[in-house]
Design a protein around this motif. Structure first.
Motif, PDB file in Angstrom:
ATOM      1  N   LEU A  61       0.649  -1.313   0.133  1.00 25.01           N
ATOM      2  CA  LEU A  61      -0.024   0.192  -0.146  1.00 25.01           C
ATOM      3  C   LEU A  61       1.095   1.036  -0.080  1.00 25.01           C
ATOM      4  O   LEU A  61       0.340   2.410  -0.655  1.00 25.01           O
ATOM      5  CB  LEU A  61      -0.817   0.040   1.327  1.00 25.01           C
ATOM      6  N   ILE A  62       1.947   1.249   0.612  1.00 23.48           N
ATOM      7  CA  ILE A  62       2.893   2.298   0.930  1.00 23.48           C
ATOM      8  C   ILE A  62       3.352   2.668  -0.354  1.00 23.48           C
ATOM      9  O   ILE A  62       3.519   3.911  -0.990  1.00 23.48           O
ATOM     10  CB  ILE A  62       3.876   2.421   1.970  1.00 23.48           C
TER      11      ILE A  62
ATOM     12  N   SER B 273       1.487   3.899  -3.283  1.00 21.11           N
ATOM     13  CA  SER B 273       1.189   5.547  -3.265  1.00 21.11           C
ATOM     14  C   SER B 273       2.261   6.364  -3.326  1.00 21.11           C
ATOM     15  O   SER B 273       2.598   7.423  -2.674  1.00 21.11           O
ATOM     16  CB  SER B 273       0.531   5.566  -1.647  1.00 21.11           C
ATOM     17  N   ARG B 274       3.196   5.837  -4.151  1.00 23.05           N
ATOM     18  CA  ARG B 274       4.654   6.599  -4.413  1.00 23.05           C
ATOM     19  C   ARG B 274       5.736   6.633  -3.243  1.00 23.05           C
ATOM     20  O   ARG B 274       6.138   7.666  -3.145  1.00 23.05           O
ATOM     21  CB  ARG B 274       4.164   8.107  -5.044  1.00 23.05           C
TER      22      ARG B 274
ATOM     23  N   GLN C 186       4.912   7.036  -0.005  1.00 25.68           N
ATOM     24  CA  GLN C 186       4.625   7.620   1.244  1.00 25.68           C
ATOM     25  C   GLN C 186       3.050   7.650   1.378  1.00 25.68           C
ATOM     26  O   GLN C 186       2.378   7.988   0.566  1.00 25.68           O
ATOM     27  CB  GLN C 186       5.380   8.923   1.167  1.00 25.68           C
ATOM     28  N   LEU C 187       2.558   7.186   2.640  1.00 28.39           N
ATOM     29  CA  LEU C 187       1.293   7.160   2.758  1.00 28.39           C
ATOM     30  C   LEU C 187       0.775   7.503   3.877  1.00 28.39           C
ATOM     31  O   LEU C 187       1.390   7.478   5.017  1.00 28.39           O
ATOM     32  CB  LEU C 187       0.836   5.515   2.852  1.00 28.39           C
TER      33      LEU C 187
ATOM     34  N   ARG D 205      -5.030   7.838   5.357  1.00 26.78           N
ATOM     35  CA  ARG D 205      -5.595   6.865   4.326  1.00 26.78           C
ATOM     36  C   ARG D 205      -5.304   5.178   4.659  1.00 26.78           C
ATOM     37  O   ARG D 205      -5.811   4.442   4.147  1.00 26.78           O
ATOM     38  CB  ARG D 205      -4.594   7.213   3.114  1.00 26.78           C
TER      39      ARG D 205
ATOM     40  N   TYR E 222      -7.960   2.250   4.558  1.00 27.79           N
ATOM     41  CA  TYR E 222      -7.668   0.933   4.100  1.00 27.79           C
ATOM     42  C   TYR E 222      -7.881  -0.288   5.087  1.00 27.79           C
ATOM     43  O   TYR E 222      -8.524  -1.267   4.579  1.00 27.79           O
ATOM     44  CB  TYR E 222      -6.229   0.739   3.509  1.00 27.79           C
TER      45      TYR E 222
ATOM     46  N   SER F  58       2.440  10.229   8.480  1.00 29.19           N
ATOM     47  CA  SER F  58       2.719   9.415   7.309  1.00 29.19           C
ATOM     48  C   SER F  58       3.539   8.264   7.569  1.00 29.19           C
ATOM     49  O   SER F  58       4.342   8.216   8.615  1.00 29.19           O
ATOM     50  CB  SER F  58       3.201  10.115   6.186  1.00 29.19           C
TER      51      SER F  58
ATOM     52  N   SER G  86       2.537   3.104 -10.884  1.00 27.95           N
ATOM     53  CA  SER G  86       2.101   3.036  -9.700  1.00 27.95           C
ATOM     54  C   SER G  86       3.198   3.127  -8.826  1.00 27.95           C
ATOM     55  O   SER G  86       3.150   3.810  -7.733  1.00 27.95           O
ATOM     56  CB  SER G  86       1.076   1.771  -9.140  1.00 27.95           C
TER      57      SER G  86
END
Length: 328
Positions: free
Chosen positions: A177-178, A181-182, A184-185, A189, A193, A238, A279
């Motif tokens: 997931l991180i 998200s490029r 950094q999450l 958010r 999830y 984050s 992604s």
């Protein structure tokens, strides 16, 4: 009166005054340096093998606890304070044993990513300083992909049945997931999830809540919690991928998870592979890495130019010296 003739004692000849050493004694003295050298070599080999065994055991025990093996620990527990010069030899021999016997090797942990403005400023100031030696290592598998299937290589044992495969699945999910998200999450958010996955408060692990699970992942080096002050004074939290997460999972593990979610799509699907790369931001990271390498090479070239005098300056200095001698 009759004369008494006495025999004179024979004077000792100079050649016989110092009796020559026996041949056996000369042989022993001439052979003793070689014997000492052989004995010292044998002792050094035994010390090296003992240090190699200690390092292998320390690496295996540290990896079982998911604790990075620091170079300071190797010097303290394996080599000792007087054996700093033996580090390279012991490390290489331990790598040979780990690869040949256990199918593993020690790999240097990458440096943590600089995300906040303060971290980037500190990193920019430290670019001119000399790079330090690798700080810590972890064990990674060297087995071919065909031998890493779950049916051949099951998860490591744990006192709680099913803990390791469940924990591995959870940290692989969070890392995916991180990275998708490029890199950094935001914490908000991630909470959304978790609600979709029914992980907002509890987890499949026994007696482990979601905050406890995240703390464990952070302690093991899979993820990093980033705290930064916002413009209004509020704290923004984050998550980024930690050093161990980048080595154990990374882009390859995330790509495998995405293909598995899409129904076992193979790697020949160009459209899916392009979407995964976009992604993950693989192209952007490669451009940033190339830019950083160019900047470092330019900085090194400028340092070399500063250290050497220019040819024009040398010529001017020689002309001034010649004019001074003519005036004298």
């Amino acid at each position: 009166m009759p004369q008494i003739h006495r025999k004179r004692r024979a004077e000792p000849s100079p050649s016989l005054s110092a009796s020559p050493e026996p041949a056996t004694q000369r042989r022993r003295q001439s052979a003793s340096p070689d014997f000492d050298a052989i004995q010292n070599g044998t002792e050094s080999d035994q010390t090296l093998e003992t240090s190699v065994k200690k390092l292998v055991r320390l690496a295996l025990s540290s990896e079982y606890q998911r604790r990075p093996l620091r170079r300071a620990d190797i010097g303290e527990k394996v080599i000792g304070p007087q054996g700093g010069r033996q580090f390279k030899k012991v490390f290489e021999r331990a790598q040979e044993e780990l690869r040949g016997v256990f199918g593993m090797e020690l790999v240097e942990l990458p440096v943590r990513e600089k995300v906040t403005v303060q971290q980037r400023r500190a990193a920019a100031k430290a670019t001119d300083k000399a790079s330090k030696a690798p700080a810590s290592y972890i064990l990674t598998s060297t087995l071919p992909a065909a031998f890493t299937a779950p049916s051949i290589l099951p998860p490591s044992s744990h006192p709680i049945p099913g803990f390791e495969p469940t924990y591995t699945a959870l940290y692989t999910l969070v890392i995916s997931l991180i990275l998708l998200s490029r890199g950094q999450l935001a914490d908000t958010r991630l909470e959304r999830y978790f609600k979709r996955l029914n992980l907002s408060t509890t987890t499949p692990l026994p007696d482990t809540t979601t905050p406890v699970l995240l703390k464990r992942m952070e302690k093991d080096g899979y993820i990093n919690r980033i705290r930064e002050q916002g413009p209004g004074g509020e704290e923004n939290v984050s998550w980024t991928v930690g050093p161990r997460g980048r080595l154990e999972v990374g882009d390859r593990g995330v790509g495998g998870l995405v293909r598995g979610v899409f129904g076992g799509v193979d790697e020949e699907d160009d459209e899916l592979e392009r979407r995964i790369a976009r992604s993950l931001g693989i192209g952007e990271r490669e451009e940033v890495a190339a830019t950083q390498r160019d900047k470092q090479s330019q900085a090194q070239g400028q340092k070399k130019k500063r250290g050497r005098p220019r040819r024009g300056d040398e010529a001017r200095g020689e002309e001034e010296e010649e004019e001074g001698t003519e005036e004298d």
